[in-house]
Write an enzyme that holds these catalytic residues in place. Structure first.
Site, PDB file in Angstrom:
ATOM      1  N   ASP A  33       0.812  -1.212   0.000  1.00  0.00           N
ATOM      2  CA  ASP A  33       0.000   0.000   0.000  1.00  0.00           C
ATOM      3  C   ASP A  33       0.852   1.273   0.000  1.00  0.00           C
ATOM      4  OD1 ASP A  33      -2.470  -1.360   0.025  1.00  0.00           O
ATOM      5  OD2 ASP A  33      -2.256  -1.752   2.164  1.00  0.00           O
ATOM      6  N   ARG A  59     -10.591  -0.229   5.902  1.00  0.00           N
ATOM      7  CA  ARG A  59      -9.161  -0.412   6.172  1.00  0.00           C
ATOM      8  C   ARG A  59      -8.627   0.717   7.036  1.00  0.00           C
ATOM      9  NH1 ARG A  59      -5.248  -0.237   1.161  1.00  0.00           N
ATOM     10  NH2 ARG A  59      -4.394   1.614   2.177  1.00  0.00           N
TER      11      ARG A  59
END
Ligand code: SIN
Length: 293
Positions: free
Chosen positions: A121, A283
């Site tokens: 990420d 998330r």
């Protein structure tokens, strides 16, 4: 897996495993991933459990917590145990009230799922996240599908030949925001997405282990090489992960599962096999340090 790869896998499996006292840890494969028991994230974790979860993260890189019933606040609180929280640039640009909670929603209108394609990420940032915690709020109505694949990027490095390891170790790579916004149709924030250079091989700041730090979702070039060389080397490294199932695993989700991955030494790939159904996760992402060679 060739002989270089096999030796690396043998060395990986020869490592002793920690004997846990306050949590249970059930490895999901030999090389990556474990299911964690004895933890109720809605109640928080003790200091002893937190210390053992850190060891489990170092050993397994991806921790799967089944059947957790958490509020957004409890999710944030667990994230804060690991560090400051990351705000996604897209959420900051949209000025949403809580930019620390990223909704990962794919539905009948999605052409590409969020996270589809190997990546860790936000590596386009100078300090990419140390980890991400995805909580599954809504499964596709089939009740199955929408797995996430994970790869052990230390082993991605270690399964290369020593000659290739040496060659890529001195190189850097540019991580750019130009790939994903175009794919997802996201608005580009004012001033554009940042572009950052990281070493191709970085050291995990806690384990000291070397990890391969390039991904097709963010890495666009190796400035020390010609354009053709750069494309060839990056393609080779991307294909190495895609063609090494022994360093990968696949998490099959249930509603209310939470998965915490170490973003510094793994990559993941969301599988979009459930269209036209809807899958929704949220998330929380924990800030990390600048990757070091
Ligand atoms: C992500 O890349 O954070 C999304 C992963 C997933 O939806 O499985």
């Amino acid at each position: 897996m060739d002989s270089f790869g096999l030796e690396a896998i043998k060395a990986w499996n020869a490592q002793p495993r920690h004997a846990y006292q306050t949590i249970s840890v059930r490895p999901l494969t030999c090389t990556i991933g474990a299911e964690i028991g004895g933890v109720d994230l809605s109640k928080g974790v003790s200091d002893e459990q937190l210390a053992e979860l850190r060891v489990a993260l170092h050993e397994n890189m991806v921790l799967v917590f089944r059947d957790q019933h958490m509020t957004e606040e409890q999710h944030r609180a667990f994230g804060l145990k690991w560090g400051k929280l990351h705000c996604h640039p897209v959420l900051l640009a949209k000025k949403v009230p809580n930019p620390e909670i990223l909704e990962v929603r794919n539905d009948s209108t999605s052409k590409v799922a969020i996270g589809e394609g190997w990546h860790s990420d936000a590596t386009l940032e100078e300090r990419p996240p140390m980890g991400s915690m995805l909580y599954m709020k809504e499964m596709p109505e089939t009740g199955y599908g929408g797995d996430t694949m994970f790869a052990n990027m230390c082993l991605a490095y270690e399964t290369l030949s020593p000659t290739m390891q040496k060659f890529i170790e001195g190189l850097t790579a540019v991580h750019s925001g130009e790939v994903l916004p175009r794919l997802y149709g996201f608005p580009i924030p004012e001033g554009g997405y940042p572009e950052t250079t990281h070493p191709v091989v970085v050291r995990h700041p806690e384990t000291g282990r070397k990890t391969l730090f390039v991904s097709p979702a963010f890495t666009v070039r190796i400035p020390e090489l010609s354009q053709a060389e750069s494309k060839t080397v990056l393609d080779l490294l991307f294909r190495h992960v895609e063609t090494s199932p022994a360093i990968c695993m696949r998490v099959s989700w249930n509603q209310n599962d939470m998965v915490f991955w170490d973003n510094r030494c793994t990559q993941h790939h969301a599988i979009f096999d459930y269209a036209p159904h809807t899958r929704v996760g949220v998330r929380v992402t924990v800030l990390g340090d600048r990757p070091q060679a």
